[in-house]
Write a protein that holds these residues in place. Structure first.
Motif, PDB file in Angstrom:
ATOM      1  N   ASP A 288       8.574   7.826  -8.598  1.00  0.00           N
ATOM      2  CA  ASP A 288       9.136   6.485  -8.807  1.00  0.00           C
ATOM      3  C   ASP A 288       9.362   5.803  -7.466  1.00  0.00           C
ATOM      4  OD1 ASP A 288      10.076   5.984 -11.821  1.00  0.00           O
ATOM      5  OD2 ASP A 288      10.291   8.126 -11.371  1.00  0.00           O
ATOM      6  N   VAL A 289       9.177   4.492  -7.455  1.00  0.00           N
ATOM      7  CA  VAL A 289       9.411   3.690  -6.256  1.00  0.00           C
ATOM      8  C   VAL A 289      10.738   2.946  -6.416  1.00  0.00           C
ATOM      9  CG1 VAL A 289       8.558   1.803  -4.811  1.00  0.00           C
ATOM     10  CG2 VAL A 289       6.940   3.425  -5.840  1.00  0.00           C
TER      11      VAL A 289
ATOM     12  N   LEU B  14      -6.623   1.447  -1.270  1.00  0.00           N
ATOM     13  CA  LEU B  14      -5.921   0.521  -2.158  1.00  0.00           C
ATOM     14  C   LEU B  14      -6.626   0.417  -3.506  1.00  0.00           C
ATOM     15  CD1 LEU B  14      -4.924  -2.418   0.233  1.00  0.00           C
ATOM     16  CD2 LEU B  14      -3.429  -0.677  -0.761  1.00  0.00           C
ATOM     17  N   ILE B  15      -7.952   0.338  -3.488  1.00  0.00           N
ATOM     18  CA  ILE B  15      -8.716   0.240  -4.737  1.00  0.00           C
ATOM     19  C   ILE B  15      -8.551   1.514  -5.565  1.00  0.00           C
ATOM     20  CG2 ILE B  15     -11.048   0.142  -5.692  1.00  0.00           C
ATOM     21  CD1 ILE B  15     -11.798  -1.676  -3.327  1.00  0.00           C
ATOM     22  N   ALA B  16      -8.738   2.671  -4.930  1.00  0.00           N
ATOM     23  CA  ALA B  16      -8.652   3.944  -5.654  1.00  0.00           C
ATOM     24  C   ALA B  16      -7.247   4.157  -6.206  1.00  0.00           C
ATOM     25  CB  ALA B  16      -9.050   5.098  -4.742  1.00  0.00           C
ATOM     26  N   GLY B  17      -6.224   3.887  -5.391  1.00  0.00           N
ATOM     27  CA  GLY B  17      -4.850   4.103  -5.836  1.00  0.00           C
ATOM     28  C   GLY B  17      -4.440   3.164  -6.942  1.00  0.00           C
ATOM     29  N   ALA B  18      -4.857   1.904  -6.855  1.00  0.00           N
ATOM     30  CA  ALA B  18      -4.497   0.934  -7.890  1.00  0.00           C
ATOM     31  C   ALA B  18      -5.117   1.309  -9.236  1.00  0.00           C
ATOM     32  CB  ALA B  18      -4.937  -0.469  -7.469  1.00  0.00           C
ATOM     33  N   ILE B  19      -6.378   1.728  -9.212  1.00  0.00           N
ATOM     34  CA  ILE B  19      -7.039   2.131 -10.463  1.00  0.00           C
ATOM     35  C   ILE B  19      -6.418   3.414 -11.004  1.00  0.00           C
ATOM     36  CG2 ILE B  19      -9.208   2.934 -11.456  1.00  0.00           C
ATOM     37  CD1 ILE B  19      -9.028  -0.086 -11.033  1.00  0.00           C
TER      38      ILE B  19
ATOM     39  N   TYR C 273       4.905  -3.343  -7.780  1.00  0.00           N
ATOM     40  CA  TYR C 273       4.231  -3.384  -9.087  1.00  0.00           C
ATOM     41  C   TYR C 273       3.333  -4.608  -9.188  1.00  0.00           C
ATOM     42  CZ  TYR C 273       3.218  -3.442 -14.021  1.00  0.00           C
ATOM     43  OH  TYR C 273       2.548  -3.454 -15.221  1.00  0.00           O
ATOM     44  N   LYS C 274       3.814  -5.748  -8.731  1.00  0.00           N
ATOM     45  CA  LYS C 274       3.012  -6.974  -8.804  1.00  0.00           C
ATOM     46  C   LYS C 274       1.712  -6.813  -8.008  1.00  0.00           C
ATOM     47  CE  LYS C 274       7.010 -10.078  -9.252  1.00  0.00           C
ATOM     48  NZ  LYS C 274       7.796 -11.149  -8.587  1.00  0.00           N
TER      49      LYS C 274
ATOM     50  N   HIS D  12       8.532  -1.533 -13.284  1.00  0.00           N
ATOM     51  CA  HIS D  12       8.834  -0.310 -12.551  1.00  0.00           C
ATOM     52  C   HIS D  12       7.525   0.358 -12.125  1.00  0.00           C
ATOM     53  CE1 HIS D  12      12.971   0.128 -14.731  1.00  0.00           C
ATOM     54  NE2 HIS D  12      12.983  -0.786 -13.790  1.00  0.00           N
ATOM     55  N   VAL D  13       7.527   0.942 -10.939  1.00  0.00           N
ATOM     56  CA  VAL D  13       6.376   1.733 -10.484  1.00  0.00           C
ATOM     57  C   VAL D  13       6.695   3.190 -10.741  1.00  0.00           C
ATOM     58  CG1 VAL D  13       4.917   2.365  -8.540  1.00  0.00           C
ATOM     59  CG2 VAL D  13       5.780   0.028  -8.733  1.00  0.00           C
TER      60      VAL D  13
END
Length: 286
Positions: free
Chosen positions: A258-259, A150-155, A266-267, A172-173
């Motif tokens: 795209d999601v 989660l940390i790696a993907g978010a950054i 996104y939030k 939008h993601v």
């Protein structure tokens, strides 16, 4: 002081000893001369025997040095190739006619060839060293936990993904990148975040001059998604005046991910990214 008659006799004897291959010091001792000045005077205009020039040097090195000198090689070049001193090279080849200066073209050619040989060896050494460091660093990571993913993907998303602007909040993601490893990391991150592969759709962005069909096949196989999830490829117009380096068989363009209905995702990404950056800030008490 040597008399003229003595001088003629001593010089004749010195010439004979020189022809026999005796060294200067040996001649000086045999003739009983008391100074190097006298020795130089009696040996004036004589040529030492060839064996006296090379001393105890190996004949094969001496012959190779003479061959290289005849080819126009310089003293430093010969010394470097044979692993001997420049003084030894000078002793072995000084009786050869001196070659003229190399032409500018020949000097450039030799310099270029020397650089090519150097970087062929140095480049291989550096690549091996870089690969060793890379492998050891990779081994330090090991398997990632869900939290670490989660940390790696978010950054990664906060660096490469689409973000809201103060004047526009799209929520939008959308993630686009040409590195397949980073794309796979993002897809895995979404899976851990609760977004399955079926909720994604993709679009290839690539120059029209590239192999578009091959790129589409590559990204389809790499993601493991269904073909129906891929939208029409976006082609970038080719400008012949632009010197592009992203060409060849390895060029596959970029993949946009795209999601569907990605507001909540996104939030969360925004919160995970900001939380990571806040937690990683240096503090004065550390």
């Amino acid at each position: 002081m040597l008399m003229k008659r003595d001088w003629v006799q001593i010089r004749a004897r010195a010439i004979q000893l020189r022809a026999e291959g005796k060294s200067r010091m040996q001649i000086k001792d045999i003739l009983g001369l008391t100074s190097n000045y006298q020795l130089t005077k009696v040996l004036w205009d004589t040529v030492p025997k060839e064996s006296a020039l090379r001393g105890s040097a190996k004949d094969d090195l001496r012959e190779r040095a003479r061959e290289l000198r005849a080819q126009g090689r310089t003293y430093p070049e010969i010394a470097a190739e044979l692993g001997v001193s420049k003084s030894s090279v000078s002793l072995w080849v000084r009786d050869l006619p001196r070659e003229g200066r190399l032409s500018y073209e020949e000097s450039r050619r030799r310099n270029d060839e020397g650089r090519r040989r150097y970087w062929a060896e140095e480049g291989a050494r550096r690549r091996a060293e870089r690969e060793d460091v890379r492998q050891r660093a990779q081994d330090e990571i090991g398997m990632l936990s869900y939290r670490e993913i989660l940390i790696a993907g978010a950054i990664a998303y906060w660096c490469e993904g689409a973000k809201n602007k103060p004047h526009r909040a799209d929520n939008h993601v959308t993630f686009i990148n040409s590195d397949p490893g980073l794309v796979l990391l993002f897809i895995r991150f979404l899976e851990v975040a609760g977004v399955p592969l079926e909720s994604l759709y993709f679009r290839v962005h690539i120059h029209e001059s590239a192999d578009v069909e091959a790129a589409e096949r590559y990204w389809l196989e790499m993601t493991g998604a269904d073909r129906s999830q891929f939208r029409k490829t976006t082609l970038k117009r080719h400008n012949p005046a632009t010197v592009r380096r992203n060409t060849g068989e390895d060029y596959r363009g970029c993949l946009r991910v795209d999601v569907r209905r990605g507001l909540e995702t996104y939030k969360k990404i925004e919160g995970w990214a900001l939380g990571t950056m806040v937690s990683a800030r240096p503090t004065l008490d550390r």
